[in-house]
Design a protein around this motif. Sequence first.
Motif, mmCIF file in Angstrom:
data_model
loop_
_atom_site.group_PDB
_atom_site.id
_atom_site.type_symbol
_atom_site.label_atom_id
_atom_site.label_comp_id
_atom_site.label_asym_id
_atom_site.label_seq_id
_atom_site.Cartn_x
_atom_site.Cartn_y
_atom_site.Cartn_z
ATOM 1 N N LEU A 116 17.343 4.708 -6.623
ATOM 2 C CA LEU A 116 17.704 5.757 -5.679
ATOM 3 C C LEU A 116 17.944 5.178 -4.288
ATOM 4 O O LEU A 116 17.081 4.487 -3.737
ATOM 5 N N VAL A 117 19.093 5.492 -3.736
ATOM 6 C CA VAL A 117 19.386 5.189 -2.333
ATOM 7 C C VAL A 117 19.139 6.484 -1.571
ATOM 8 O O VAL A 117 19.900 7.450 -1.714
ATOM 9 N N GLU A 118 18.079 6.519 -0.784
ATOM 10 C CA GLU A 118 17.602 7.775 -0.206
ATOM 11 C C GLU A 118 17.818 7.827 1.307
ATOM 12 O O GLU A 118 17.586 6.843 2.012
ATOM 13 N N ILE A 119 18.238 9.004 1.774
ATOM 14 C CA ILE A 119 18.434 9.239 3.207
ATOM 15 C C ILE A 119 17.792 10.567 3.566
ATOM 16 O O ILE A 119 17.982 11.567 2.860
ATOM 17 N N ARG A 120 17.035 10.577 4.662
ATOM 18 C CA ARG A 120 16.443 11.825 5.160
ATOM 19 C C ARG A 120 17.319 12.376 6.284
ATOM 20 O O ARG A 120 17.687 11.644 7.205
ATOM 21 N N LEU A 121 17.639 13.661 6.188
ATOM 22 C CA LEU A 121 18.521 14.299 7.161
ATOM 23 C C LEU A 121 17.829 15.484 7.813
ATOM 24 O O LEU A 121 17.131 16.243 7.146
ATOM 25 N N ARG A 122 18.072 15.617 9.097
ATOM 26 C CA ARG A 122 17.605 16.830 9.784
ATOM 27 C C ARG A 122 18.440 18.032 9.339
ATOM 28 O O ARG A 122 17.959 19.145 9.235
ATOM 29 N N ALA A 146 8.809 10.294 -0.030
ATOM 30 C CA ALA A 146 9.474 9.400 -0.976
ATOM 31 C C ALA A 146 8.756 8.069 -0.973
ATOM 32 O O ALA A 146 8.395 7.550 0.065
ATOM 33 N N GLY A 147 8.568 7.514 -2.165
ATOM 34 C CA GLY A 147 7.844 6.262 -2.266
ATOM 35 C C GLY A 147 8.690 5.050 -1.992
ATOM 36 O O GLY A 147 8.180 3.973 -1.727
ATOM 37 N N GLY A 148 10.007 5.188 -2.046
ATOM 38 C CA GLY A 148 10.871 4.045 -1.843
ATOM 39 C C GLY A 148 11.389 3.981 -0.419
ATOM 40 O O GLY A 148 10.966 4.729 0.460
ATOM 41 N N ARG A 149 12.311 3.054 -0.219
ATOM 42 C CA ARG A 149 12.891 2.875 1.108
ATOM 43 C C ARG A 149 13.864 4.002 1.386
ATOM 44 O O ARG A 149 14.637 4.397 0.521
ATOM 45 N N SER A 150 13.873 4.508 2.621
ATOM 46 C CA SER A 150 14.860 5.507 3.010
ATOM 47 C C SER A 150 15.124 5.341 4.504
ATOM 48 O O SER A 150 14.424 4.626 5.196
ATOM 49 N N THR A 151 16.162 6.004 4.974
ATOM 50 C CA THR A 151 16.450 5.992 6.403
ATOM 51 C C THR A 151 16.608 7.429 6.856
ATOM 52 O O THR A 151 16.867 8.333 6.056
ATOM 53 N N SER A 152 16.433 7.650 8.152
ATOM 54 C CA SER A 152 16.557 8.995 8.721
ATOM 55 C C SER A 152 17.799 9.074 9.576
ATOM 56 O O SER A 152 18.135 8.126 10.307
ATOM 57 N N VAL A 153 18.506 10.186 9.471
ATOM 58 C CA VAL A 153 19.707 10.423 10.273
ATOM 59 C C VAL A 153 19.579 11.771 10.950
ATOM 60 O O VAL A 153 19.194 12.732 10.293
ATOM 61 N N ARG A 196 11.296 -1.722 -2.617
ATOM 62 C CA ARG A 196 12.121 -1.117 -1.564
ATOM 63 C C ARG A 196 12.777 0.194 -1.987
ATOM 64 O O ARG A 196 13.097 1.032 -1.141
ATOM 65 N N TYR A 197 13.004 0.365 -3.283
ATOM 66 C CA TYR A 197 13.712 1.551 -3.758
ATOM 67 C C TYR A 197 12.996 2.156 -4.957
ATOM 68 O O TYR A 197 12.517 1.424 -5.831
ATOM 69 N N ARG A 198 12.972 3.474 -5.004
ATOM 70 C CA ARG A 198 12.420 4.141 -6.181
ATOM 71 C C ARG A 198 13.393 4.035 -7.341
ATOM 72 O O ARG A 198 14.605 3.908 -7.149
ATOM 73 N N CYS A 199 12.854 4.092 -8.538
ATOM 74 C CA CYS A 199 13.668 4.025 -9.742
ATOM 75 C C CYS A 199 13.246 5.152 -10.672
ATOM 76 O O CYS A 199 12.054 5.326 -10.957
ATOM 77 N N LEU A 238 22.964 3.457 -9.816
ATOM 78 C CA LEU A 238 22.395 3.938 -8.551
ATOM 79 C C LEU A 238 22.693 5.424 -8.394
ATOM 80 O O LEU A 238 23.626 5.957 -8.987
ATOM 81 N N ARG A 239 21.895 6.078 -7.574
ATOM 82 C CA ARG A 239 22.146 7.468 -7.223
ATOM 83 C C ARG A 239 21.819 7.656 -5.745
ATOM 84 O O ARG A 239 20.810 7.137 -5.258
ATOM 85 N N LEU A 240 22.669 8.379 -5.041
ATOM 86 C CA LEU A 240 22.438 8.684 -3.632
ATOM 87 C C LEU A 240 21.689 10.006 -3.529
ATOM 88 O O LEU A 240 22.141 11.023 -4.052
ATOM 89 N N VAL A 241 20.521 9.960 -2.871
ATOM 90 C CA VAL A 241 19.685 11.155 -2.740
ATOM 91 C C VAL A 241 19.527 11.491 -1.258
ATOM 92 O O VAL A 241 19.085 10.657 -0.466
ATOM 93 N N LEU A 242 19.911 12.707 -0.892
ATOM 94 C CA LEU A 242 19.799 13.177 0.486
ATOM 95 C C LEU A 242 18.633 14.153 0.580
ATOM 96 O O LEU A 242 18.660 15.217 -0.045
#
Length: 202
Positions: A22-28, A195-202, A13-16, A68-72
């Motif tokens: 990595l806790v990943e979020i995709r942003l416009r 990104a190979g891991g789980r992410s969400t889009s905002v 679920r998450y890249r390492c 953990l690291r937050l990646v935007l």
Amino acid sequence: MLGGAPAQRLARRYRCEDGVYLVEIRLRELRALFNSLDPAPFLDKDLDDEAEQYIVGAVEEFPLKTPLRLVLHVPAAARADPVAPVLGEALRGYFDYRAAHVERELAALMRRGRASLLIGLGFLFVCLAARRVLGQMLTGAWQDILGEGLLISGWVAMWRPLQIYLYDWWPLARRRRILRKIRDLPVDVSIDAAAGGRSTSV
């Protein structure tokens, strides 16, 4: 440390990178991370509800000591946004505020617990004393009925403080630790890439 099935599930679920998940979020755009209806200055804005739920939910999946690291992930144009240099500060400020809010909730709960405990103990002692007095005044079925009723009533009065001290406090304490951990996470802004891991889009 993670091991066994939990580690395999989180790895899917998450890249390492270098032992850090990595806790990943995709942003416009960077500003999409925050509530656009909040009129407060940028550093004091509330986080977007979906973004907050995703970040908190992701961090909750890991043991508290897991790095953990937050990646935007943002489009290249977003790097020129004037909010980029203060994004980490804004996130830390928001989660520090949320942790302080939960801290106040926990403190209020413990105050209610102490008050409930004093009231419950006082009522229990009264019931036990009344039960003893009735035991000397009555005999037969009435003694049993009233005596057991007083004993049960006394212990029922202890239900609320026991619930607080056994069950209600620790979810708040854990949430406070989660929010403090998020507050202290390193924040990276990355030009958008697959990104190979789980992410969400905002």
